[in-house]
Scaffold this motif. Structure first.
Motif, PDB file in Angstrom:
ATOM      1  N   ASN A  49      34.529  40.740  38.145  1.00 50.90           N
ATOM      2  CA  ASN A  49      34.999  40.525  39.514  1.00 50.90           C
ATOM      3  C   ASN A  49      35.929  39.321  39.608  1.00 50.90           C
ATOM      4  O   ASN A  49      36.952  39.372  40.303  1.00 50.90           O
ATOM      5  N   ALA A  50      35.608  38.254  38.915  1.00 51.59           N
ATOM      6  CA  ALA A  50      36.487  37.084  38.885  1.00 51.59           C
ATOM      7  C   ALA A  50      37.801  37.439  38.205  1.00 51.59           C
ATOM      8  O   ALA A  50      38.879  37.027  38.653  1.00 51.59           O
ATOM      9  N   PHE A  51      37.714  38.224  37.136  1.00 53.39           N
ATOM     10  CA  PHE A  51      38.921  38.649  36.438  1.00 53.39           C
ATOM     11  C   PHE A  51      39.817  39.476  37.352  1.00 53.39           C
ATOM     12  O   PHE A  51      41.036  39.281  37.382  1.00 53.39           O
ATOM     13  N   ILE A  52      39.234  40.395  38.096  1.00 54.85           N
ATOM     14  CA  ILE A  52      40.017  41.238  39.007  1.00 54.85           C
ATOM     15  C   ILE A  52      40.737  40.386  40.047  1.00 54.85           C
ATOM     16  O   ILE A  52      41.913  40.623  40.347  1.00 54.85           O
ATOM     17  N   GLU A  53      40.074  39.372  40.568  1.00 60.42           N
ATOM     18  CA  GLU A  53      40.719  38.487  41.549  1.00 60.42           C
ATOM     19  C   GLU A  53      41.905  37.752  40.935  1.00 60.42           C
ATOM     20  O   GLU A  53      42.975  37.668  41.545  1.00 60.42           O
ATOM     21  N   ILE A  54      41.724  37.244  39.741  1.00 60.55           N
ATOM     22  CA  ILE A  54      42.811  36.528  39.066  1.00 60.55           C
ATOM     23  C   ILE A  54      43.929  37.502  38.700  1.00 60.55           C
ATOM     24  O   ILE A  54      45.112  37.182  38.846  1.00 60.55           O
ATOM     25  N   PHE A  55      43.566  38.697  38.250  1.00 60.93           N
ATOM     26  CA  PHE A  55      44.559  39.724  37.932  1.00 60.93           C
ATOM     27  C   PHE A  55      45.376  40.058  39.180  1.00 60.93           C
ATOM     28  O   PHE A  55      46.603  40.135  39.131  1.00 60.93           O
ATOM     29  N   ALA A  56      44.722  40.246  40.312  1.00 59.17           N
ATOM     30  CA  ALA A  56      45.400  40.620  41.559  1.00 59.17           C
ATOM     31  C   ALA A  56      46.368  39.538  42.019  1.00 59.17           C
ATOM     32  O   ALA A  56      47.378  39.845  42.666  1.00 59.17           O
ATOM     33  N   GLU A  57      46.091  38.291  41.680  1.00 59.44           N
ATOM     34  CA  GLU A  57      46.997  37.204  42.043  1.00 59.44           C
ATOM     35  C   GLU A  57      48.360  37.360  41.368  1.00 59.44           C
ATOM     36  O   GLU A  57      49.360  36.825  41.855  1.00 59.44           O
ATOM     37  N   GLN A  58      48.412  38.090  40.261  1.00 60.98           N
ATOM     38  CA  GLN A  58      49.672  38.318  39.547  1.00 60.98           C
ATOM     39  C   GLN A  58      50.544  39.347  40.257  1.00 60.98           C
ATOM     40  O   GLN A  58      51.720  39.493  39.950  1.00 60.98           O
ATOM     41  N   LEU A  59      49.952  40.073  41.192  1.00 62.00           N
ATOM     42  CA  LEU A  59      50.645  41.135  41.921  1.00 62.00           C
ATOM     43  C   LEU A  59      50.894  40.668  43.352  1.00 62.00           C
ATOM     44  O   LEU A  59      49.954  40.350  44.068  1.00 62.00           O
ATOM     45  N   ASP A  60      52.135  40.648  43.758  1.00 66.34           N
ATOM     46  CA  ASP A  60      52.473  40.123  45.077  1.00 66.34           C
ATOM     47  C   ASP A  60      52.105  41.059  46.216  1.00 66.34           C
ATOM     48  O   ASP A  60      51.690  40.611  47.275  1.00 66.34           O
ATOM     49  N   ASP A  61      52.270  42.362  46.022  1.00 64.97           N
ATOM     50  CA  ASP A  61      52.135  43.309  47.126  1.00 64.97           C
ATOM     51  C   ASP A  61      50.869  44.157  47.095  1.00 64.97           C
ATOM     52  O   ASP A  61      50.684  44.993  47.972  1.00 64.97           O
TER      53      ASP A  61
ATOM     54  N   GLU B 123      52.790  50.456  41.585  1.00 64.27           N
ATOM     55  CA  GLU B 123      54.210  50.462  41.941  1.00 64.27           C
ATOM     56  C   GLU B 123      54.924  49.179  41.534  1.00 64.27           C
ATOM     57  O   GLU B 123      56.065  49.205  41.097  1.00 64.27           O
ATOM     58  N   GLU B 124      54.257  48.055  41.662  1.00 64.86           N
ATOM     59  CA  GLU B 124      54.925  46.792  41.365  1.00 64.86           C
ATOM     60  C   GLU B 124      54.773  46.330  39.908  1.00 64.86           C
ATOM     61  O   GLU B 124      55.237  45.252  39.548  1.00 64.86           O
ATOM     62  N   TRP B 125      54.156  47.143  39.059  1.00 66.36           N
ATOM     63  CA  TRP B 125      54.011  46.776  37.652  1.00 66.36           C
ATOM     64  C   TRP B 125      55.381  46.704  36.995  1.00 66.36           C
ATOM     65  O   TRP B 125      56.233  47.568  37.184  1.00 66.36           O
ATOM     66  N   SER B 126      55.609  45.663  36.213  1.00 67.42           N
ATOM     67  CA  SER B 126      56.874  45.505  35.497  1.00 67.42           C
ATOM     68  C   SER B 126      56.642  44.664  34.249  1.00 67.42           C
ATOM     69  O   SER B 126      55.548  44.123  34.044  1.00 67.42           O
ATOM     70  N   SER B 127      57.681  44.529  33.464  1.00 62.40           N
ATOM     71  CA  SER B 127      57.567  43.684  32.276  1.00 62.40           C
ATOM     72  C   SER B 127      57.340  42.228  32.675  1.00 62.40           C
ATOM     73  O   SER B 127      56.682  41.482  31.951  1.00 62.40           O
ATOM     74  N   LEU B 128      57.850  41.834  33.828  1.00 65.62           N
ATOM     75  CA  LEU B 128      57.620  40.475  34.315  1.00 65.62           C
ATOM     76  C   LEU B 128      56.144  40.253  34.635  1.00 65.62           C
ATOM     77  O   LEU B 128      55.586  39.185  34.347  1.00 65.62           O
ATOM     78  N   THR B 129      55.493  41.274  35.179  1.00 66.29           N
ATOM     79  CA  THR B 129      54.059  41.185  35.455  1.00 66.29           C
ATOM     80  C   THR B 129      53.286  41.054  34.146  1.00 66.29           C
ATOM     81  O   THR B 129      52.321  40.285  34.059  1.00 66.29           O
ATOM     82  N   ALA B 130      53.708  41.786  33.127  1.00 68.75           N
ATOM     83  CA  ALA B 130      53.063  41.684  31.811  1.00 68.75           C
ATOM     84  C   ALA B 130      53.185  40.264  31.269  1.00 68.75           C
ATOM     85  O   ALA B 130      52.221  39.720  30.720  1.00 68.75           O
ATOM     86  N   MET B 131      54.354  39.657  31.441  1.00 70.69           N
ATOM     87  CA  MET B 131      54.543  38.273  30.996  1.00 70.69           C
ATOM     88  C   MET B 131      53.612  37.330  31.766  1.00 70.69           C
ATOM     89  O   MET B 131      53.049  36.410  31.189  1.00 70.69           O
ATOM     90  N   SER B 132      53.442  37.612  33.057  1.00 73.40           N
ATOM     91  CA  SER B 132      52.521  36.805  33.871  1.00 73.40           C
ATOM     92  C   SER B 132      51.092  36.942  33.364  1.00 73.40           C
ATOM     93  O   SER B 132      50.329  35.970  33.364  1.00 73.40           O
ATOM     94  N   LEU B 133      50.725  38.151  32.936  1.00 73.37           N
ATOM     95  CA  LEU B 133      49.375  38.367  32.393  1.00 73.37           C
ATOM     96  C   LEU B 133      49.169  37.597  31.098  1.00 73.37           C
ATOM     97  O   LEU B 133      48.087  37.054  30.855  1.00 73.37           O
ATOM     98  N   ILE B 134      50.188  37.556  30.266  1.00 70.48           N
ATOM     99  CA  ILE B 134      50.098  36.793  29.013  1.00 70.48           C
ATOM    100  C   ILE B 134      49.858  35.320  29.339  1.00 70.48           C
ATOM    101  O   ILE B 134      48.984  34.675  28.743  1.00 70.48           O
ATOM    102  N   ALA B 135      50.613  34.801  30.298  1.00 78.11           N
ATOM    103  CA  ALA B 135      50.446  33.399  30.704  1.00 78.11           C
ATOM    104  C   ALA B 135      49.084  33.177  31.345  1.00 78.11           C
ATOM    105  O   ALA B 135      48.428  32.160  31.094  1.00 78.11           O
ATOM    106  N   MET B 136      48.631  34.133  32.184  1.00 78.57           N
ATOM    107  CA  MET B 136      47.337  34.026  32.845  1.00 78.57           C
ATOM    108  C   MET B 136      46.209  33.959  31.817  1.00 78.57           C
ATOM    109  O   MET B 136      45.305  33.137  31.929  1.00 78.57           O
ATOM    110  N   ALA B 137      46.266  34.815  30.813  1.00 80.82           N
ATOM    111  CA  ALA B 137      45.223  34.833  29.787  1.00 80.82           C
ATOM    112  C   ALA B 137      45.144  33.483  29.082  1.00 80.82           C
ATOM    113  O   ALA B 137      44.046  32.978  28.804  1.00 80.82           O
ATOM    114  N   LYS B 138      46.305  32.897  28.830  1.00 82.55           N
ATOM    115  CA  LYS B 138      46.345  31.614  28.127  1.00 82.55           C
ATOM    116  C   LYS B 138      45.853  30.470  29.020  1.00 82.55           C
ATOM    117  O   LYS B 138      45.017  29.673  28.601  1.00 82.55           O
TER     118      LYS B 138
END
Length: 75
Positions: A4-16, A32-47
């Motif tokens: 649940n905490a992960f889902i909240e943090i994941f959702a923060e990477q998505l603006d809409d 709909e808003e998934w993009s390569s930029l979102t993937a880069m945000s996930l890499i940074a989020m994980a770190k």
């Protein structure tokens, strides 16, 4: 880290996309808003949030938010 905490943090990477729309079985690459930029945000989020290093290839290998969670939690 729990899912649940992960889902909240994941959702923060998505603006809409509201966090209430994200579930364990959500196929996040189909959002709909998934993009390569979102993937880069996930890499940074994980770190920064979890101290884990993941790659774009690993992200692409996951289909759901739950699989992504398991990937990061398992590192």
């Amino acid at each position: 880290m729990d899912i649940n905490a992960f889902i909240e943090i994941f959702a923060e990477q998505l603006d809409d996309t509201d966090v209430s729309e994200i579930k364990v079985d959500t196929e996040y690459q189909e959002l709909e808003e998934w993009s390569s930029l979102t993937a880069m945000s996930l890499i940074a989020m994980a770190k920064t949030q979890f101290g884990k290093t993941i790659t774009g290839r690993e992200i692409r290998s996951c289909k759901t938010v739950g699989e992504l969670y398991n990937l990061i939690a398992g590192k």
